[in-house]
Scaffold this motif. Structure first.
Motif, PDB file in Angstrom:
ATOM      1  N   LEU A 217       0.894  -1.242   0.365  1.00 61.50           N
ATOM      2  CA  LEU A 217      -0.310  -0.029  -0.049  1.00 61.50           C
ATOM      3  C   LEU A 217       0.979   1.208   0.016  1.00 61.50           C
ATOM      4  O   LEU A 217       1.445   1.411   0.960  1.00 61.50           O
ATOM      5  N   CYS A 218       0.992   1.957  -1.090  1.00 57.19           N
ATOM      6  CA  CYS A 218       1.586   3.118  -1.300  1.00 57.19           C
ATOM      7  C   CYS A 218       1.130   4.248  -1.350  1.00 57.19           C
ATOM      8  O   CYS A 218       0.189   4.522  -2.484  1.00 57.19           O
ATOM      9  N   HIS A 219       1.313   5.375  -0.487  1.00 59.18           N
ATOM     10  CA  HIS A 219       0.670   6.419  -0.407  1.00 59.18           C
ATOM     11  C   HIS A 219       1.399   7.472  -1.399  1.00 59.18           C
ATOM     12  O   HIS A 219       2.361   7.709  -1.466  1.00 59.18           O
ATOM     13  N   LEU A 220       0.455   8.175  -2.492  1.00 58.00           N
ATOM     14  CA  LEU A 220       1.378   9.202  -3.314  1.00 58.00           C
ATOM     15  C   LEU A 220       0.814  10.670  -3.050  1.00 58.00           C
ATOM     16  O   LEU A 220      -0.406  10.848  -2.519  1.00 58.00           O
ATOM     17  N   PRO A 221       1.983  11.452  -3.425  1.00 60.25           N
ATOM     18  CA  PRO A 221       2.850  10.893  -4.055  1.00 60.25           C
ATOM     19  C   PRO A 221       4.171  10.881  -3.272  1.00 60.25           C
ATOM     20  O   PRO A 221       5.289  10.644  -3.921  1.00 60.25           O
ATOM     21  N   ASP A 222       4.153  11.344  -2.036  1.00 57.97           N
ATOM     22  CA  ASP A 222       5.259  11.261  -1.136  1.00 57.97           C
ATOM     23  C   ASP A 222       5.421  10.094  -0.217  1.00 57.97           C
ATOM     24  O   ASP A 222       6.559  10.238   0.779  1.00 57.97           O
ATOM     25  N   GLY A 223       4.393   9.110  -0.200  1.00 55.51           N
ATOM     26  CA  GLY A 223       4.639   7.945   0.789  1.00 55.51           C
ATOM     27  C   GLY A 223       3.703   8.312   2.054  1.00 55.51           C
ATOM     28  O   GLY A 223       2.970   9.420   2.104  1.00 55.51           O
ATOM     29  N   PRO A 224       3.867   7.295   3.018  1.00 60.88           N
ATOM     30  CA  PRO A 224       4.526   6.195   3.080  1.00 60.88           C
ATOM     31  C   PRO A 224       4.193   4.963   2.336  1.00 60.88           C
ATOM     32  O   PRO A 224       3.085   5.064   1.780  1.00 60.88           O
ATOM     33  N   THR A 225       4.783   3.929   2.447  1.00 58.02           N
ATOM     34  CA  THR A 225       4.756   2.805   1.835  1.00 58.02           C
ATOM     35  C   THR A 225       4.704   1.661   2.922  1.00 58.02           C
ATOM     36  O   THR A 225       5.629   1.312   3.595  1.00 58.02           O
ATOM     37  N   ALA A 226       3.726   1.007   2.927  1.00 59.13           N
ATOM     38  CA  ALA A 226       3.479  -0.340   3.821  1.00 59.13           C
ATOM     39  C   ALA A 226       3.132  -1.683   3.269  1.00 59.13           C
ATOM     40  O   ALA A 226       2.622  -1.656   2.160  1.00 59.13           O
ATOM     41  N   HIS A 227       4.019  -2.757   3.746  1.00 56.51           N
ATOM     42  CA  HIS A 227       4.012  -4.002   3.285  1.00 56.51           C
ATOM     43  C   HIS A 227       3.421  -4.821   4.194  1.00 56.51           C
ATOM     44  O   HIS A 227       3.865  -5.155   5.341  1.00 56.51           O
ATOM     45  N   PHE A 228       2.224  -5.498   3.497  1.00 57.60           N
ATOM     46  CA  PHE A 228       1.578  -6.567   4.388  1.00 57.60           C
ATOM     47  C   PHE A 228       1.394  -8.035   4.022  1.00 57.60           C
ATOM     48  O   PHE A 228       1.659  -8.086   2.738  1.00 57.60           O
ATOM     49  N   LYS A 229       1.580  -8.976   5.036  1.00 57.46           N
ATOM     50  CA  LYS A 229       1.169 -10.415   4.675  1.00 57.46           C
ATOM     51  C   LYS A 229      -0.332 -10.474   4.637  1.00 57.46           C
ATOM     52  O   LYS A 229      -0.787 -10.015   5.567  1.00 57.46           O
ATOM     53  N   LEU A 269      -3.376   5.718   7.740  1.00 55.95           N
ATOM     54  CA  LEU A 269      -3.252   5.138   6.273  1.00 55.95           C
ATOM     55  C   LEU A 269      -4.369   4.545   5.766  1.00 55.95           C
ATOM     56  O   LEU A 269      -4.705   4.665   4.658  1.00 55.95           O
ATOM     57  N   PHE A 270      -5.074   3.511   6.468  1.00 53.95           N
ATOM     58  CA  PHE A 270      -6.139   2.877   6.132  1.00 53.95           C
ATOM     59  C   PHE A 270      -7.373   3.941   6.048  1.00 53.95           C
ATOM     60  O   PHE A 270      -8.024   3.751   4.938  1.00 53.95           O
ATOM     61  N   LYS A 322      -1.183  -8.655   8.293  1.00 57.40           N
ATOM     62  CA  LYS A 322       0.288  -8.572   9.090  1.00 57.40           C
ATOM     63  C   LYS A 322       1.303  -7.797   8.734  1.00 57.40           C
ATOM     64  O   LYS A 322       1.927  -8.185   7.518  1.00 57.40           O
ATOM     65  N   LEU A 323       1.426  -6.493   9.582  1.00 54.07           N
ATOM     66  CA  LEU A 323       2.722  -5.606   8.910  1.00 54.07           C
ATOM     67  C   LEU A 323       3.711  -6.249   8.988  1.00 54.07           C
ATOM     68  O   LEU A 323       4.449  -6.765   9.791  1.00 54.07           O
ATOM     69  N   ARG A 324       4.506  -6.080   7.920  1.00 50.59           N
ATOM     70  CA  ARG A 324       6.107  -6.637   7.537  1.00 50.59           C
ATOM     71  C   ARG A 324       6.728  -5.317   7.624  1.00 50.59           C
ATOM     72  O   ARG A 324       7.991  -5.445   8.289  1.00 50.59           O
ATOM     73  N   SER A 325       6.660  -4.291   7.008  1.00 52.06           N
ATOM     74  CA  SER A 325       7.313  -3.042   6.970  1.00 52.06           C
ATOM     75  C   SER A 325       6.839  -1.664   6.744  1.00 52.06           C
ATOM     76  O   SER A 325       5.607  -1.741   6.182  1.00 52.06           O
ATOM     77  N   LEU A 326       7.366  -0.751   7.153  1.00 49.31           N
ATOM     78  CA  LEU A 326       6.706   0.643   6.911  1.00 49.31           C
ATOM     79  C   LEU A 326       8.075   1.531   6.315  1.00 49.31           C
ATOM     80  O   LEU A 326       9.006   1.486   6.906  1.00 49.31           O
ATOM     81  N   GLN A 327       7.704   1.906   5.204  1.00 50.74           N
ATOM     82  CA  GLN A 327       8.810   2.443   4.766  1.00 50.74           C
ATOM     83  C   GLN A 327       8.747   4.185   4.225  1.00 50.74           C
ATOM     84  O   GLN A 327       7.445   4.487   3.787  1.00 50.74           O
ATOM     85  N   LYS A 328       9.488   4.833   4.345  1.00 48.39           N
ATOM     86  CA  LYS A 328       9.443   6.226   3.981  1.00 48.39           C
ATOM     87  C   LYS A 328       9.049   6.758   2.588  1.00 48.39           C
ATOM     88  O   LYS A 328      10.379   5.975   1.972  1.00 48.39           O
ATOM     89  N   GLY A 329       8.721   7.445   2.146  1.00 47.31           N
ATOM     90  CA  GLY A 329       8.606   7.862   0.574  1.00 47.31           C
ATOM     91  C   GLY A 329       7.803   6.830  -0.167  1.00 47.31           C
ATOM     92  O   GLY A 329       7.079   5.762   0.475  1.00 47.31           O
ATOM     93  N   THR A 330       8.089   6.815  -1.498  1.00 45.48           N
ATOM     94  CA  THR A 330       7.158   5.661  -2.167  1.00 45.48           C
ATOM     95  C   THR A 330       8.138   4.375  -2.385  1.00 45.48           C
ATOM     96  O   THR A 330       9.250   4.277  -1.771  1.00 45.48           O
ATOM     97  N   PHE A 331       7.486   3.385  -3.097  1.00 46.99           N
ATOM     98  CA  PHE A 331       8.249   2.030  -3.152  1.00 46.99           C
ATOM     99  C   PHE A 331       9.656   2.406  -3.563  1.00 46.99           C
ATOM    100  O   PHE A 331       9.732   2.771  -5.023  1.00 46.99           O
ATOM    101  N   ASP A 332      10.440   1.682  -2.923  1.00 43.03           N
ATOM    102  CA  ASP A 332      11.937   1.490  -3.346  1.00 43.03           C
ATOM    103  C   ASP A 332      12.586   0.516  -2.489  1.00 43.03           C
ATOM    104  O   ASP A 332      13.065   0.552  -1.421  1.00 43.03           O
ATOM    105  N   GLY A 336      15.401   2.430  -0.347  1.00 41.94           N
ATOM    106  CA  GLY A 336      14.243   3.053   0.385  1.00 41.94           C
ATOM    107  C   GLY A 336      14.928   2.930   1.891  1.00 41.94           C
ATOM    108  O   GLY A 336      15.411   2.219   2.377  1.00 41.94           O
ATOM    109  N   GLU A 337      14.311   4.115   2.741  1.00 43.63           N
ATOM    110  CA  GLU A 337      14.574   4.248   4.052  1.00 43.63           C
ATOM    111  C   GLU A 337      13.227   3.741   4.868  1.00 43.63           C
ATOM    112  O   GLU A 337      12.208   4.189   4.627  1.00 43.63           O
ATOM    113  N   TYR A 338      13.806   2.687   5.655  1.00 42.20           N
ATOM    114  CA  TYR A 338      12.374   1.990   6.529  1.00 42.20           C
ATOM    115  C   TYR A 338      12.475   2.671   7.693  1.00 42.20           C
ATOM    116  O   TYR A 338      13.384   2.873   8.544  1.00 42.20           O
ATOM    117  N   GLU A 339      10.894   3.125   8.046  1.00 46.04           N
ATOM    118  CA  GLU A 339      10.861   3.322   9.440  1.00 46.04           C
ATOM    119  C   GLU A 339      10.513   2.444  10.464  1.00 46.04           C
ATOM    120  O   GLU A 339      10.952   2.242  11.863  1.00 46.04           O
TER     121      GLU A 339
END
Length: 356
Positions: A217-229, A269-270, A322-332, A336-339
């Motif tokens: 789930l990527c929020h545009l244009p500046d992020g953040p980006t969350a990766h879920f299982k 984010l949701f 299940k949250l796996r990671s939260l990344q600053k900015g868009t998908f990289d 990418g820099e991970y929070e």
């Protein structure tokens, strides 16, 4: 010459007399051993109740070698235990009714959730610092109704039928959502095209073995980006007693138990996926419920039965995140820099400590 008479017993003959008992006498003795109520008729004891299975105190079902009999005995023990539990519950209820106001308060069962270890990052909604962050973060324009969300839903390359249907049903839940297929394009090339077409979210459904297993789930244009299982996906046809298909009304959004700083960010984010002007006429509700760091999604329609009772009917789909990671900015994925990143062996050492 004197002779002495010696009595001859049956044992000297090498034969033992056995006390023969009738079948009815054996049954009656077994009933007495079990404690059943018995009745006498013409000198013969008759059983009143059905035979009850009684085991020795050290009995274990696993000792039974026969698989079918072991299963039957296990189910019987389980049924007896359930009956005893129901009887005890009714007894306590009668005692509470008899005592009335003097009845002691109900006992609260101990669970992992209510024994949760206190987290230092727990958010207080009335905190001034939290309110300032909410007014200045990436989602402030959505909650102030200055920006309307526009979502693009896509999949991994060559999606199968189940993943495609899951995306289509998500598009009916999220207003102003559009489904497009990847066609081999990389996400880094898709993101600029989405920004040029005024999309505010990019949602990517990944699959494995023909089953949806991941969500980006990527929020545009500046992020953040969350990766879920993604797990426990149930489409509409697989839900029993489901309601009719959802309408085009904007649903209400319920966020439960997102209490930490990280959970607060994920909840916003949701929430920004949906317009902030719900149509109450449609009576549709989208729920994100966090429990033990698992996020359960449900979509319902409710109806008022009377002034006090409200009925709900699930519309679907349902799934668990299940949250796996939260990344600053868009998908990289490379630079990418991970929070926040899930480190299972370090974070799951205590079962009562949760991150969200």
């Amino acid at each position: 010459m004197d002779f002495t008479e010696v009595p001859v017993s049956d044992q000297g003959k090498g034969k033992k007399k056995k006390n023969k008992k009738t079948k009815k006498q054996k049954v009656s003795e077994e009933g007495e051993a079990r404690g059943d109520d018995i009745d006498t008729k013409d000198g013969v004891k008759m059983e009143r109740t059905e035979p009850v299975t009684v085991f020795p105190p050290t009995f274990s079902v696993s000792e039974i070698k026969n698989k079918q009999r072991r299963h039957l005995m296990f189910m019987k023990l389980k049924q007896d235990k359930r009956k005893q539990k129901i009887m005890l519950k009714k007894k306590k209820k009668k005692e509470r009714e008899a005592l009335g106001d003097k009845a002691p308060p109900k006992e609260v069962p101990k669970t992992i959730e209510n024994q949760r270890v206190y987290d230092e990052t727990t958010v207080d909604p009335d905190d001034e610092e939290v309110k300032f962050d909410e007014e200045t973060d990436e989602f402030a324009a959505y909650f102030n109704r200055l920006t309307n969300p526009k979502v693009l839903i896509t999949t991994s390359d060559r999606p199968r039928g189940r993943t495609v249907r899951f995306c289509e049903q998500l598009a009916t839940v999220i207003p102003n959502a559009h489904v497009y297929y990847r066609r081999g394009l990389a996400l880094k090339r898709i993101i600029p095209q989405c920004i040029a077409r005024d999309f505010t979210y990019l949602m990517v459904i990944n699959e494995d073995r023909k089953m949806p297993n991941g969500l980006v789930l990527c929020h545009l244009p500046d992020g953040p980006t969350a990766h879920f299982k993604v797990s426990s996906v149930r489409l509409r046809k697989e839900i029993k007693r489901r309601g009719k298909d959802p309408t085009a009304h904007h649903p209400e959004v319920i966020l439960n138990n997102f209490s930490t700083r990280l959970g607060h960010s994920i909840g916003r984010l949701f929430a920004a996926l949906f317009p902030q002007d719900p149509h109450f006429v449609g009576r549709q509700v989208a729920t994100f419920h966090n429990q033990r760091d698992f996020i359960f999604f449900r979509f319902h329609r409710y109806i008022f039965k009377n002034e006090k009772k409200v009925g709900i009917r699930e519309l679907g789909p349902r799934f668990t995140l299940k949250l796996r990671s939260l990344q600053k900015g868009t998908f990289d994925s490379k630079f990418g820099e991970y929070e926040w990143v899930l480190k299972r062996h370090e974070m799951d050492s205590c079962r009562r400590k949760f991150q969200l």
